[in-house]
Scaffold this motif. Structure first.
Motif, short mmCIF file in Angstrom:
data_model
loop_
_atom_site.label_atom_id
_atom_site.label_comp_id
_atom_site.label_asym_id
_atom_site.label_seq_id
_atom_site.Cartn_x
_atom_site.Cartn_y
_atom_site.Cartn_z
N SER A 23 -24.46 50.87 -26.24
CA SER A 23 -25.74 50.20 -25.97
C SER A 23 -26.19 50.45 -24.53
CB SER A 23 -25.62 48.69 -26.21
OG SER A 23 -25.20 48.42 -27.51
N PHE A 24 -25.57 51.44 -23.89
CA PHE A 24 -25.85 51.80 -22.50
C PHE A 24 -25.48 50.69 -21.52
CE2 PHE A 24 -28.94 54.06 -25.18
CZ PHE A 24 -28.49 55.35 -24.98
N GLY A 25 -24.59 49.80 -21.91
CA GLY A 25 -24.12 48.72 -21.04
C GLY A 25 -22.88 49.16 -20.27
N TYR A 26 -23.01 50.26 -19.55
CA TYR A 26 -21.87 50.87 -18.86
C TYR A 26 -21.18 49.91 -17.89
CZ TYR A 26 -24.10 55.08 -20.67
OH TYR A 26 -24.68 56.02 -21.49
N ASP A 27 -21.96 49.08 -17.22
CA ASP A 27 -21.37 48.14 -16.26
C ASP A 27 -20.47 47.11 -16.93
OD1 ASP A 27 -22.65 49.42 -14.16
OD2 ASP A 27 -24.37 48.07 -14.18
N TYR A 28 -20.66 46.89 -18.21
CA TYR A 28 -19.83 45.95 -18.96
C TYR A 28 -18.73 46.66 -19.74
CZ TYR A 28 -23.74 42.91 -17.89
OH TYR A 28 -24.71 42.20 -17.24
N ALA A 29 -19.01 47.90 -20.16
CA ALA A 29 -18.05 48.65 -20.97
C ALA A 29 -16.79 48.96 -20.18
CB ALA A 29 -18.68 49.94 -21.48
N GLY A 30 -16.93 49.47 -18.97
CA GLY A 30 -15.77 49.84 -18.17
C GLY A 30 -14.77 48.71 -18.00
N PRO A 31 -15.21 47.55 -17.50
CA PRO A 31 -14.28 46.43 -17.36
C PRO A 31 -13.68 45.97 -18.69
CG PRO A 31 -16.23 46.04 -16.03
CD PRO A 31 -16.51 47.26 -16.88
N ALA A 32 -14.42 46.11 -19.79
CA ALA A 32 -13.89 45.72 -21.10
C ALA A 32 -12.74 46.63 -21.50
CB ALA A 32 -14.99 45.74 -22.15
N PHE A 33 -12.88 47.93 -21.27
CA PHE A 33 -11.80 48.86 -21.60
C PHE A 33 -10.59 48.62 -20.70
CE2 PHE A 33 -15.44 51.52 -23.23
CZ PHE A 33 -15.16 51.29 -24.56
N VAL A 34 -10.83 48.26 -19.45
CA VAL A 34 -9.72 47.92 -18.54
C VAL A 34 -8.99 46.69 -19.08
CG1 VAL A 34 -9.11 47.09 -16.23
CG2 VAL A 34 -10.73 48.98 -16.50
N LYS A 35 -9.74 45.67 -19.49
CA LYS A 35 -9.11 44.46 -20.06
C LYS A 35 -8.32 44.81 -21.32
CE LYS A 35 -10.45 40.69 -17.82
NZ LYS A 35 -9.50 39.74 -17.27
N LEU A 45 -6.21 54.83 -26.66
CA LEU A 45 -7.64 54.96 -26.91
C LEU A 45 -8.48 54.15 -25.92
CD1 LEU A 45 -9.48 56.47 -28.90
CD2 LEU A 45 -9.52 54.40 -30.29
N ALA A 46 -7.96 53.03 -25.45
CA ALA A 46 -8.69 52.24 -24.46
C ALA A 46 -8.86 53.02 -23.17
CB ALA A 46 -7.97 50.92 -24.20
N TYR A 47 -7.84 53.77 -22.77
CA TYR A 47 -7.93 54.61 -21.58
C TYR A 47 -8.99 55.70 -21.78
CZ TYR A 47 -3.38 52.72 -20.05
OH TYR A 47 -2.36 51.91 -19.65
N ALA A 48 -8.97 56.33 -22.96
CA ALA A 48 -9.90 57.42 -23.23
C ALA A 48 -11.34 56.95 -23.19
CB ALA A 48 -9.58 58.05 -24.58
N PHE A 49 -11.61 55.79 -23.78
CA PHE A 49 -12.99 55.31 -23.76
C PHE A 49 -13.39 54.77 -22.39
CE2 PHE A 49 -12.94 56.03 -28.24
CZ PHE A 49 -14.27 56.32 -28.54
N GLU A 50 -12.42 54.29 -21.63
CA GLU A 50 -12.72 53.95 -20.24
C GLU A 50 -13.15 55.21 -19.49
OE1 GLU A 50 -10.72 52.24 -16.14
OE2 GLU A 50 -9.48 52.35 -17.94
N ALA A 51 -12.45 56.31 -19.75
CA ALA A 51 -12.82 57.59 -19.13
C ALA A 51 -14.22 58.02 -19.59
CB ALA A 51 -11.80 58.66 -19.47
N LEU A 52 -14.50 57.88 -20.88
CA LEU A 52 -15.80 58.26 -21.42
C LEU A 52 -16.92 57.46 -20.78
CD1 LEU A 52 -17.39 60.02 -23.41
CD2 LEU A 52 -16.99 58.24 -25.14
#
Length: 119
Positions: A23-35, A45-52
């Motif tokens: 949803s282009f919410g990059y500022d929220y996606a990154g911290p969610a993948f870290v969590k 897969l959480a690491y990979a999508f954090e990278a994406l």
């Protein structure tokens, strides 16, 4: 799709990260993948999508260095089922540093790799 993590919090944060990423919410996606990966450090897969999350195509952001640093932090005992590994391979292909001066070749490699997900 079913993921390899069995930690409910890791899965919940991962799903939230996907929702934000797509949803282009990059500022929220990154911290969610870290969590997500903090709750299950072996959930590759959480690491990979954090990278994406370092690829923002509409804003011409494509941070190979940051993404590959995330890939380098994946622990050796991380797990991924077959389906997840196909996604991981495609994301890695996108951030292929041997092609860092050729974005078209990186994107082409990623598209070829992601096609295997549905094959």
């Amino acid at each position: 799709f079913p993921v390899s993590s069995t930690d409910v919090n890791a899965i919940a944060w991962f799903k939230y990260g996907l929702l934000q990423l797509f949803s282009f919410g990059y500022d929220y996606a990154g911290p969610a993948f870290v969590k997500s990966r903090e709750n299950d450090p072996k959930f590759a897969l959480a690491y990979a999508f954090e990278a994406l999350n370092n690829f923002w195509p509409l804003w011409s952001k494509d941070d190979l260095e940051a993404s590959n640093a995330i890939f380098s932090s994946i622990p050796g005992n991380a797990t991924a089922n077959h389906h997840e590994q196909l996604y991981i391979n495609a994301i890695r292909a996108h951030f292929n540093t041997s092609l860092d001066n050729d974005a078209e070749a990186r994107h082409s490699g990623a598209v070829t790799a992601i096609a295997l997900v549905t094959a």
